[in-house]
Design a protein around this motif. Structure first.
Motif, PDB file in Angstrom:
ATOM      1  N   THR A 159       0.839  -1.296   0.078  1.00 20.49           N
ATOM      2  CA  THR A 159       0.114  -0.086  -0.151  1.00 20.49           C
ATOM      3  C   THR A 159       0.921   1.302  -0.153  1.00 20.49           C
ATOM      4  OG1 THR A 159      -1.777  -1.241   1.380  1.00 20.49           O
ATOM      5  CG2 THR A 159      -2.057   1.130   1.035  1.00 20.49           C
ATOM      6  N   ILE A 228      -3.806   3.759   8.945  1.00 13.83           N
ATOM      7  CA  ILE A 228      -2.949   2.573   8.595  1.00 13.83           C
ATOM      8  C   ILE A 228      -1.465   3.036   9.250  1.00 13.83           C
ATOM      9  CG2 ILE A 228      -1.351   1.465   6.910  1.00 13.83           C
ATOM     10  CD1 ILE A 228      -3.540   1.375   4.868  1.00 13.83           C
ATOM     11  N   GLU A 239      -6.497  -2.740   2.952  1.00 12.34           N
ATOM     12  CA  GLU A 239      -5.322  -2.186   2.504  1.00 12.34           C
ATOM     13  C   GLU A 239      -5.661  -2.527   0.965  1.00 12.34           C
ATOM     14  OE1 GLU A 239      -1.362  -2.690   4.112  1.00 12.34           O
ATOM     15  OE2 GLU A 239      -2.157  -3.032   6.196  1.00 12.34           O
TER      16      GLU A 239
END
Length: 312
Positions: A159, A228, A239
């Motif tokens: 990510t 996150i 994600e």
């Protein structure tokens, strides 16, 4: 669904060009024998349209079927992803900036996008996911972009890299670099090429550097970064779907100066509400998580109201 059906009964009074085009062509095929056209541009939507027209079914019912797919798949996706908060999740989807437009004037792309959301909701069932990805592509060929992003994010799950790519694309958009817009036009069909290479304002919308669209698009990205990298949320699905959103929205940034830029942006905005609210409803953020969700939901709705009532 009732609102969409009501609009479908008298679309000519609302000025929805897309719906009026379907209505104008609908009687042309009445009485003809239906034959499945495998070469149709959108092989499921176009054949469904032809089948219902050839069968003499009134176009009211055609729009009812499309509304059922659009809102039904949207609700079903919310039910699958947020089993304990389905109603508020669905309400967030209804309050999205693009929901009304693609329930009325972009019905083909809207139905395809809802089918794509259903594919995302079947994240643990590869067979069902593949089926709904196929259905989504069959309703509108533009879904090749989010499906491509889906496949990329499925096999490369970093990510942080997608955050960096989105930021780089934003810088290129700010610098008015249109090289990739021209490059992507070479891989698109005739209509997509017209969208990407046409930069005038003959279509009646706004063009140029869309700071309004950027602010809107950045909201779930900022929430994702906070969740996150600040709150330490570790959810494979979150994600993953955030990565799909980042990839798809980054492509829009590269094509921002084209006409009909909203149609390119919608390919990412269709999953916008899910990406925006997922960490609040499905992660342990403490006792105040619903208060945080309510604030995000309020800003989300206020942006939609501002754009529809004030800005436009």
């Amino acid at each position: 669904v009732l609102v969409s059906v009501f609009i479908g009964l008298r679309p000519q009074y609302w000025g929805f060009v897309d719906m009026n085009n379907y209505i104008d062509w609908y009687p042309v095929m009445w009485g003809y024998e239906f034959s499945f056209d495998w070469n149709a541009e959108n092989f499921l939507f176009d054949n469904l349209y032809s089948f219902m027209s050839c069968s003499g079914i009134h176009w009211h019912y055609f729009f009812l079927v499309i509304a059922f797919i659009y809102f039904g798949c949207m609700w079903y996706s919310c039910w699958k992803l947020f089993p304990y908060d389905t109603q508020v999740a669905f309400l967030t989807c209804l309050a999205a900036f693009s929901t009304f437009s693609y329930g009325t004037n972009g019905v083909k792309a809207g139905a395809a996008a809802s089918l794509f959301l259903t594919a995302l909701s079947y994240r643990r069932n590869l067979l069902m996911t593949t089926l709904f990805l196929f259905l989504s592509l069959g309703f509108h060929h533009s879904m090749m972009l989010p499906i491509g992003a889906f496949i990329l994010a499925y096999f490369y799950r970093n990510t942080k890299v997608y955050f960096l790519v989105w930021g780089l694309c934003l810088l290129m958009a700010a610098a008015h670099i249109t090289y990739f817009q021209t490059l992507l036009a070479g891989f698109s069909d005739e209509r997509g090429t017209d969208y990407l290479l046409s930069v005038g304002n003959d279509w009646g919308g706004k063009t140029g550097f869309r700071i309004d669209f950027i602010i809107y698009s950045a909201m779930p990205i900022l929430v994702g970064y906070w969740a996150i990298f600040r709150r330490g949320v570790r959810s494979m699905f979150y994600e993953f779907v955030l990565s799909v959103y980042l990839i798809t929205n980054a492509i829009w940034l590269l094509c921002m100066y084209a006409s009909f830029t909203n149609r390119i942006a919608y390919l990412s905005w269709s999953m916008y509400p899910i990406v925006l609210i997922y960490p609040f409803l499905n992660e342990n953020f403490g006792k105040d998580r619903y208060k945080q969700f309510a604030k995000v939901m309020l800003f989300h709705l206020l942006f939609t109201l501002f754009m529809e009532i004030v800005y436009y």
